[in-house]
Design a protein around this motif. Structure first.
Motif, PDB file in Angstrom:
ATOM      1  N   LEU A 124      42.434  33.544  33.972  1.00 14.38           N
ATOM      2  CA  LEU A 124      43.783  33.212  34.603  1.00 14.38           C
ATOM      3  C   LEU A 124      44.292  32.879  35.897  1.00 14.38           C
ATOM      4  N   TYR A 125      44.318  30.510  36.026  1.00 12.47           N
ATOM      5  CA  TYR A 125      45.285  31.131  37.015  1.00 12.47           C
ATOM      6  C   TYR A 125      46.397  29.865  36.845  1.00 12.47           C
ATOM      7  N   PRO A 126      47.844  31.352  36.773  1.00 12.13           N
ATOM      8  CA  PRO A 126      48.999  31.099  36.150  1.00 12.13           C
ATOM      9  C   PRO A 126      49.777  30.075  37.040  1.00 12.13           C
ATOM     10  N   GLY A 127      50.789  29.085  36.317  1.00  8.44           N
ATOM     11  CA  GLY A 127      51.803  28.745  37.464  1.00  8.44           C
ATOM     12  C   GLY A 127      52.360  29.643  38.049  1.00  8.44           C
ATOM     13  N   ARG A 129      48.296  23.017  24.333  1.00  6.27           N
ATOM     14  CA  ARG A 129      46.499  22.778  24.526  1.00  6.27           C
ATOM     15  C   ARG A 129      46.446  21.942  25.739  1.00  6.27           C
ATOM     16  N   ILE A 130      45.297  22.592  26.507  1.00  2.00           N
ATOM     17  CA  ILE A 130      44.745  21.601  27.888  1.00  2.00           C
ATOM     18  C   ILE A 130      44.731  20.218  27.746  1.00  2.00           C
ATOM     19  N   MET A 131      43.849  19.954  26.658  1.00  2.00           N
ATOM     20  CA  MET A 131      43.199  18.770  26.525  1.00  2.00           C
ATOM     21  C   MET A 131      43.997  17.978  26.050  1.00  2.00           C
ATOM     22  N   GLU A 132      45.382  18.515  25.956  1.00  4.16           N
ATOM     23  CA  GLU A 132      46.305  17.271  25.150  1.00  4.16           C
ATOM     24  C   GLU A 132      47.291  16.981  26.433  1.00  4.16           C
ATOM     25  N   VAL A 133      47.638  17.543  27.347  1.00  4.40           N
ATOM     26  CA  VAL A 133      48.488  17.890  28.569  1.00  4.40           C
ATOM     27  C   VAL A 133      48.466  15.750  28.775  1.00  4.40           C
ATOM     28  N   GLU A 134      49.320  15.663  29.180  1.00  3.01           N
ATOM     29  CA  GLU A 134      49.010  13.930  29.609  1.00  3.01           C
ATOM     30  C   GLU A 134      48.665  13.613  30.835  1.00  3.01           C
ATOM     31  N   PRO A 135      47.895  13.234  31.987  1.00  5.22           N
ATOM     32  CA  PRO A 135      47.876  13.294  32.899  1.00  5.22           C
ATOM     33  C   PRO A 135      48.856  12.478  33.295  1.00  5.22           C
ATOM     34  N   GLY A 173      51.020  25.939  38.818  1.00  2.00           N
ATOM     35  CA  GLY A 173      49.477  26.293  39.746  1.00  2.00           C
ATOM     36  C   GLY A 173      49.122  25.707  40.311  1.00  2.00           C
ATOM     37  N   LYS A 174      47.548  26.023  40.382  1.00  2.00           N
ATOM     38  CA  LYS A 174      47.094  25.744  42.032  1.00  2.00           C
ATOM     39  C   LYS A 174      45.279  24.579  41.350  1.00  2.00           C
ATOM     40  N   LEU A 175      45.193  24.620  39.993  1.00  2.00           N
ATOM     41  CA  LEU A 175      44.076  24.120  39.743  1.00  2.00           C
ATOM     42  C   LEU A 175      43.864  22.688  39.255  1.00  2.00           C
ATOM     43  N   ARG A 176      42.812  21.581  39.146  1.00  2.01           N
ATOM     44  CA  ARG A 176      43.303  20.224  38.735  1.00  2.01           C
ATOM     45  C   ARG A 176      42.843  19.744  37.417  1.00  2.01           C
ATOM     46  N   LEU A 177      43.885  19.674  36.686  1.00  3.78           N
ATOM     47  CA  LEU A 177      43.939  19.085  35.184  1.00  3.78           C
ATOM     48  C   LEU A 177      42.570  18.431  34.467  1.00  3.78           C
ATOM     49  N   LEU A 178      42.438  16.620  35.724  1.00  8.17           N
ATOM     50  CA  LEU A 178      41.229  16.052  35.733  1.00  8.17           C
ATOM     51  C   LEU A 178      39.977  16.917  35.996  1.00  8.17           C
ATOM     52  N   ARG A 202      47.655  18.987  38.886  1.00 11.70           N
ATOM     53  CA  ARG A 202      47.501  21.010  38.705  1.00 11.70           C
ATOM     54  C   ARG A 202      48.338  21.314  37.806  1.00 11.70           C
ATOM     55  N   VAL A 203      47.848  22.225  37.460  1.00 12.29           N
ATOM     56  CA  VAL A 203      48.011  22.417  35.839  1.00 12.29           C
ATOM     57  C   VAL A 203      48.108  23.964  35.523  1.00 12.29           C
ATOM     58  N   PRO A 204      48.784  25.143  34.894  1.00 11.15           N
ATOM     59  CA  PRO A 204      48.510  26.438  34.833  1.00 11.15           C
ATOM     60  C   PRO A 204      46.813  26.282  33.754  1.00 11.15           C
ATOM     61  N   LEU A 205      45.775  26.815  34.065  1.00 10.26           N
ATOM     62  CA  LEU A 205      44.462  27.808  33.235  1.00 10.26           C
ATOM     63  C   LEU A 205      44.910  28.534  32.366  1.00 10.26           C
ATOM     64  N   MET A 206      44.289  28.681  31.744  1.00  6.69           N
ATOM     65  CA  MET A 206      44.875  30.392  30.822  1.00  6.69           C
ATOM     66  C   MET A 206      43.174  29.646  29.785  1.00  6.69           C
TER      67      MET A 206
END
Ligand code: FDP
Length: 335
Positions: free
Chosen positions: A263-266, A301-307, A273-278, A313-317
């Motif tokens: 987890l790197y949450p918001g 779902r991460i893969m459905e986030v519209e950049p 959060g800290k991590l980069r979506l792309l 950046r995006v929160p990640l679990m």
């Protein structure tokens, strides 16, 4: 488990060429170039304390972070290997403010490569694991180069993704959407050999990976989830063990093989959060989903986030399906 007669990456690629059809056709040559970057960087890392490659360059990157010498070296390695390769038409990196679009007089390919050249930079100076992450998109227009917007696509549009892990051994793990395969570099012969065939992530694990120093910056739901994981309850496999290396690739690799959640949450003052979506979340989500796991922002779902931005950046679990679903339930206030 390694076979009696080892299967090299190049042999694996040839044998699987037929199944890499459609969107992923030609990807085989591209993965060979990624593996070359891995060899170049692994070679430097093996002698890191002896060469002048530790510490910082004195610059800050587009994210406002200190650039380590190894960040710059790894970014250069990707650019040099791919610029003349003829496999890509555009390159975008976490370390570069703007993408590199290859002009008409350069050899051009149909792929777009997005990458984090050196993941876990805080580990560079103390001989801890490092990684690199890559995401591959297809540009299907031969009449012009891609626009910035065409580089910003949902993770579901990736044709391939993977990572290099520089740990006690160097590994290349990738997917073209037909399972996940892992190759270990044999330094004696300079070849990657198939070591992990069709990786599947356990549905539930016993490990969580998070920078808990940030606990007081997290939302109530995230805090309650972490507290829940620490409760002693044998029947549900709790408490979970905590493991955090400071290198996303290494932590996700451990989960991919043994299960659990990263987890790197918001945070309350940094909800994205800290991590980069792309460069980080999307490619790792593709790999983990292909192995049977799940990757979420906590609400989608991460893969459905519209950049909206290249360096978004995006929160990640991410990790085992049931663990990520449970984290979502806490974050969404359903538990
Ligand atoms: P780093 O910034 O050191 O390159 O890519 C981001 C990342 O590392 C991940 O690899 C790692 O999991 C995380 O950030 C570490 O961040 P914290 O130091 O905030 O825990």
């Amino acid at each position: 488990m390694i076979r009696e007669f080892p299967l090299t990456l190049s042999r694996f690629i040839i044998e699987n060429q037929a199944s890499h059809q459609g969107a992923a056709e030609g990807f085989s040559s591209l993965v060979t170039q990624v593996s070359l970057v891995g060899k170049l960087i692994a070679q430097d890392l093996r002698r890191a304390g002896l060469l002048d490659i530790l510490g910082s360059t004195g610059d800050t990157n587009v994210q406002g972070e200190t650039v380590k010498k190894l960040d710059a070296i790894a970014n250069d390695a990707f650019v040099k290997v791919f610029q003349h390769s003829g496999y890509v038409c555009a390159l975008a990196s976490e370390e570069m403010e703007k993408p590199i679009l290859l002009p008409g007089n350069w050899p051009q390919g149909k792929y777009i490569l997005l990458f984090d050249p050196l993941d876990g930079s805080s580990n560079t100076d103390n001989n801890m694991p490092l990684g690199a992450i890559f995401s591959v998109l297809m540009h299907d227009r031969s009449d012009r180069l891609p626009t910035d917007e065409e580089l910003m696509r949902r993770g579901t549009q990736q044709v391939a993704a993977g990572y290099l892990l520089y740990g006690s051994s160097t590994m290349l793990v990738y997917t073209v959407g037909q399972g996940v395969y892992g190759f270990t570099l044999d330094p004696g012969i300079g070849e990657y050999l198939l070591s992990h065939e069709r990786i599947t992530i356990p549905d539930k694990g016993k490990i969580y990976s998070a920078n808990e120093g940030n606990y007081n910056k997290w939302s109530g739901g995230t805090k309650r989830y972490l507290d829940f994981l620490k409760i002693n309850d044998k029947a549900t496999g709790r408490p979970y063990s905590s493991r955090y290396s400071g290198c996303l690739v290494a932590d996700v690799h451990r989960l991919l093989l043994g299960g659990g959640i990263y987890l790197y949450p918001g945070e309350t003052d940094k909800p994205e959060g800290k991590l980069r979506l792309l460069y980080e979340a999307n490619p790792l989500a593709f790999v983990v989903e292909q192995a049977g796991g799940r990757a979420s922002t906590g609400t989608s779902r991460i893969m459905e986030v519209e950049p909206k931005k290249l360096h978004q950046r995006v929160p990640l679990m991410i990790g085992s399906r049931r663990d990520v679903e449970q984290a979502e339930a806490f974050i969404q206030g359903r538990v």
